[in-house]
Design a protein around this motif. Structure first.
Motif, short mmCIF file in Angstrom:
data_model
loop_
_atom_site.label_atom_id
_atom_site.label_comp_id
_atom_site.label_asym_id
_atom_site.label_seq_id
_atom_site.Cartn_x
_atom_site.Cartn_y
_atom_site.Cartn_z
N LYS A 246 0.80 -1.22 0.00
CA LYS A 246 0.00 0.00 0.00
C LYS A 246 0.84 1.27 0.00
O LYS A 246 0.34 2.34 -0.27
N LYS A 247 2.11 1.14 0.37
CA LYS A 247 2.99 2.31 0.47
C LYS A 247 2.41 3.35 1.44
O LYS A 247 2.43 4.55 1.19
N ARG A 248 1.87 2.82 2.52
CA ARG A 248 1.34 3.73 3.54
C ARG A 248 2.50 4.38 4.29
O ARG A 248 3.55 3.78 4.47
N ILE A 249 2.29 5.60 4.73
CA ILE A 249 3.29 6.28 5.53
C ILE A 249 2.83 6.21 6.98
O ILE A 249 1.86 6.85 7.36
N LEU A 250 3.52 5.37 7.73
CA LEU A 250 3.14 5.10 9.11
C LEU A 250 4.34 5.34 10.01
O LEU A 250 5.47 5.03 9.63
N PRO A 251 4.11 5.85 11.21
CA PRO A 251 5.25 6.00 12.12
C PRO A 251 5.65 4.62 12.67
O PRO A 251 4.84 3.94 13.29
N CYS A 252 6.87 4.22 12.39
CA CYS A 252 7.36 2.91 12.83
C CYS A 252 8.76 3.08 13.39
O CYS A 252 9.44 4.05 13.07
N ALA A 253 9.19 2.10 14.18
CA ALA A 253 10.57 2.11 14.64
C ALA A 253 11.43 1.53 13.51
O ALA A 253 11.22 0.40 13.08
N ALA A 254 12.37 2.35 13.03
CA ALA A 254 13.24 1.92 11.94
C ALA A 254 14.69 2.09 12.37
O ALA A 254 15.01 2.95 13.21
N TRP A 255 15.57 1.27 11.79
CA TRP A 255 17.01 1.33 12.08
C TRP A 255 17.58 2.53 11.32
O TRP A 255 17.61 2.53 10.08
N LEU A 256 17.97 3.54 12.06
CA LEU A 256 18.40 4.78 11.41
C LEU A 256 19.86 4.72 10.99
O LEU A 256 20.72 4.21 11.69
N GLN A 257 20.09 5.23 9.81
CA GLN A 257 21.45 5.29 9.25
C GLN A 257 21.67 6.71 8.76
O GLN A 257 21.73 6.95 7.56
N GLY A 258 21.73 7.63 9.70
CA GLY A 258 21.96 9.02 9.35
C GLY A 258 20.70 9.87 9.37
O GLY A 258 20.78 11.10 9.50
N GLU A 259 19.53 9.24 9.23
CA GLU A 259 18.29 10.04 9.25
C GLU A 259 18.15 10.71 10.61
O GLU A 259 18.45 10.13 11.65
N TYR A 260 17.67 11.93 10.61
CA TYR A 260 17.50 12.72 11.83
C TYR A 260 18.81 12.83 12.61
O TYR A 260 18.83 13.00 13.84
N GLY A 261 19.92 12.67 11.90
CA GLY A 261 21.22 12.81 12.54
C GLY A 261 21.57 11.65 13.46
O GLY A 261 22.49 11.75 14.28
N MET A 262 20.83 10.53 13.35
CA MET A 262 21.08 9.38 14.25
C MET A 262 21.62 8.20 13.44
O MET A 262 21.24 8.01 12.28
N ASN A 263 22.42 7.42 14.12
CA ASN A 263 23.03 6.28 13.45
C ASN A 263 22.92 5.02 14.29
O ASN A 263 23.09 5.05 15.51
N ASP A 264 22.68 3.90 13.61
CA ASP A 264 22.72 2.59 14.24
C ASP A 264 21.85 2.49 15.49
O ASP A 264 22.30 2.06 16.56
N MET A 265 20.64 2.91 15.34
CA MET A 265 19.68 2.73 16.44
C MET A 265 18.26 2.75 15.89
O MET A 265 18.00 3.30 14.83
N TYR A 266 17.35 2.11 16.63
CA TYR A 266 15.94 2.15 16.27
C TYR A 266 15.28 3.36 16.92
O TYR A 266 15.53 3.65 18.09
N LEU A 267 14.47 4.04 16.13
CA LEU A 267 13.70 5.16 16.66
C LEU A 267 12.46 5.34 15.78
O LEU A 267 12.51 5.02 14.59
N GLY A 268 11.40 5.81 16.37
CA GLY A 268 10.16 5.99 15.62
C GLY A 268 10.25 7.16 14.66
O GLY A 268 10.53 8.29 15.06
N VAL A 269 10.02 6.88 13.39
CA VAL A 269 10.09 7.89 12.32
C VAL A 269 9.01 7.55 11.28
O VAL A 269 8.56 6.41 11.22
N PRO A 270 8.63 8.52 10.45
CA PRO A 270 7.64 8.20 9.41
C PRO A 270 8.23 7.29 8.35
O PRO A 270 9.24 7.63 7.74
N CYS A 271 7.61 6.15 8.15
CA CYS A 271 8.15 5.14 7.23
C CYS A 271 7.12 4.82 6.16
O CYS A 271 5.93 4.74 6.45
N MET A 272 7.60 4.57 4.96
CA MET A 272 6.71 4.06 3.93
C MET A 272 6.82 2.54 3.93
O MET A 272 7.91 1.98 3.75
N LEU A 273 5.67 1.88 4.15
CA LEU A 273 5.66 0.42 4.17
C LEU A 273 4.94 -0.12 2.94
O LEU A 273 3.87 0.36 2.57
N GLY A 274 5.57 -1.11 2.33
CA GLY A 274 4.99 -1.75 1.16
C GLY A 274 5.70 -3.07 0.92
O GLY A 274 6.30 -3.64 1.85
N GLU A 275 5.65 -3.53 -0.31
CA GLU A 275 6.32 -4.78 -0.64
C GLU A 275 7.78 -4.73 -0.20
O GLU A 275 8.47 -3.73 -0.41
#
Ligand code: APR
Length: 313
Positions: A246-275
């Motif tokens: 569906k490519k929905r944009i949902l807030p999920c905990a994702a492994w950040l690699q530089g996003e929001y200035g954070m690295n190598d950690m899970y944090l809740g961010v807006p994610c597109m989920l699909g196949e």
């Protein structure tokens, strides 16, 4: 039904509710319910399957204590662990649940190396990291359920306060799950109308506070368990977005690699989920206060990861 098999690990309150919703929505041909407790997954799965003729859904629900039936699953929803009891903080659960998630994910890696894992067990952000490390899967295939639940709670409280349909409320919550989450008032709207035009700041603050403590509010009522209807609905919505691409944009905990200035950690961010799972992470603009709140939420997650590493050293 494009997806053949979804396995829910943990046939407790959250897990059994997940399997029921997955089957009712026919999100997979087979829904497998796994638990270490003998008889529990078998009994609950059979009971759910017996409701299929009434509800008219053809997903087969199968309960088991092993992982053979789960082999080749497209998606796993991991709810196994100990639920929070009154007076117990999420962090109290740390060591026990890390051990459970590690053993479950070791099995997942063996029986379904191409699967997508949705982690629900708390403390969420840390358990997601344990799942990522144990499976060795790429970050696209290990996602944590937190923000969908937190935003659902926030939206439900806004709907009550304004007496409007929940369907019209859009909200975004960032950060770690629970007390340190960061609800973004500037990204919250009711049918496009900014929340700030509809509610005074002190009311918004009160709703945010209630959302932060949302899990605890349910625990205080139930006394012997924690929330499960909304957590299960949230995990199943993530699975649906993936199953239906569906490519929905949902807030999920994702492994950040530089996003929001954070690295190598899970944090809740807006994610597109699909196949394939996580397809994209969105970086939104934050004001100084929101940035500070996100940094402090991230610090809490980091310190919990460090506490776990110390406990296990
Ligand atoms: N493998 C499989 N199942 C396990 C394992 C394991 N190694 N260890 C425990 N379980 C099972 C238990 O037997 C139990 O049936 O996990 C189930 C947990 O169910 P509940 O105690 O009812 O907990 P629940 O309310 O479902 O919460 C589960 O989700 O939202 C989170 O904070 C919550 O971490 C908790 C999890």
């Amino acid at each position: 039904m494009s997806v053949k098999k979804i396995t829910v690990v943990g046939a407790g309150h959250v897990g059994a509710t997940c399997s029921q919703l997955l089957a009712q929505q026919e999100l997979a041909r087979e829904v497998i319910l796994v638990d270490i407790a003998e008889g529990i997954p078998q009994g609950k799965a059979l009971d759910q399957w017996e409701s299929a003729p009434i509800l008219g859904c053809d997903s087969r629900v199968i309960g088991t204590n092993g992982y053979e039936e789960a082999a080749g699953s497209d998606i796993f929803i991991v709810t196994a662990g100990i639920a929070r009891k009154p007076g117990m903080s999420r962090d109290d659960l740390l060591k026990i649940n890390a051990g459970v998630v590690r053993s479950v994910c070791g099995e997942i890696k063996n029986v379904a190396p191409d699967s997508i894992v949705i982690v629900v067990t708390n403390p969420l952000d840390v358990m997601a990291q344990v799942a990522l490390e144990t499976t060795g899967f790429p970050r696209e295939r290990v996602i944590g359920m937190a923000g969908v639940l937190d935003t659902a709670r926030y939206r439900s409280f806004i709907a009550l306060e304004l007496d409007v349909s929940i369907e019209d409320i859009q909200a975004l919550v960032l950060g770690g799950h629970g007390d340190t989450m960061v609800p973004l008032a500037s990204y919250t709207s009711v049918s496009g109308i900014p929340l700030t035009q509809l509610l005074a700041q002190d009311r918004i603050d009160a709703l945010v506070e209630r959302t932060r403590k949302g899990g605890g509010e349910i625990v205080a009522f139930l006394k012997t368990g924690s929330a499960y209807y909304a957590p299960a609905a949230a995990a199943v919505q993530m699975a649906e977005a993936i199953v239906k691409d569906k490519k929905r944009i949902l807030p999920c905990a994702a492994w950040l690699q530089g996003e929001y200035g954070m690295n190598d950690m899970y944090l809740g961010v807006p994610c597109m989920l699909g196949e394939g799972g996580l397809q994209r992470i969105f970086e939104v603009e934050l004001d100084a206060d929101e940035k500070a709140a996100l940094a402090s939420s991230a610090e809490h997650v980091r310190s919990t990861v460090a506490a776990l590493k110390a406990l296990e050293a």
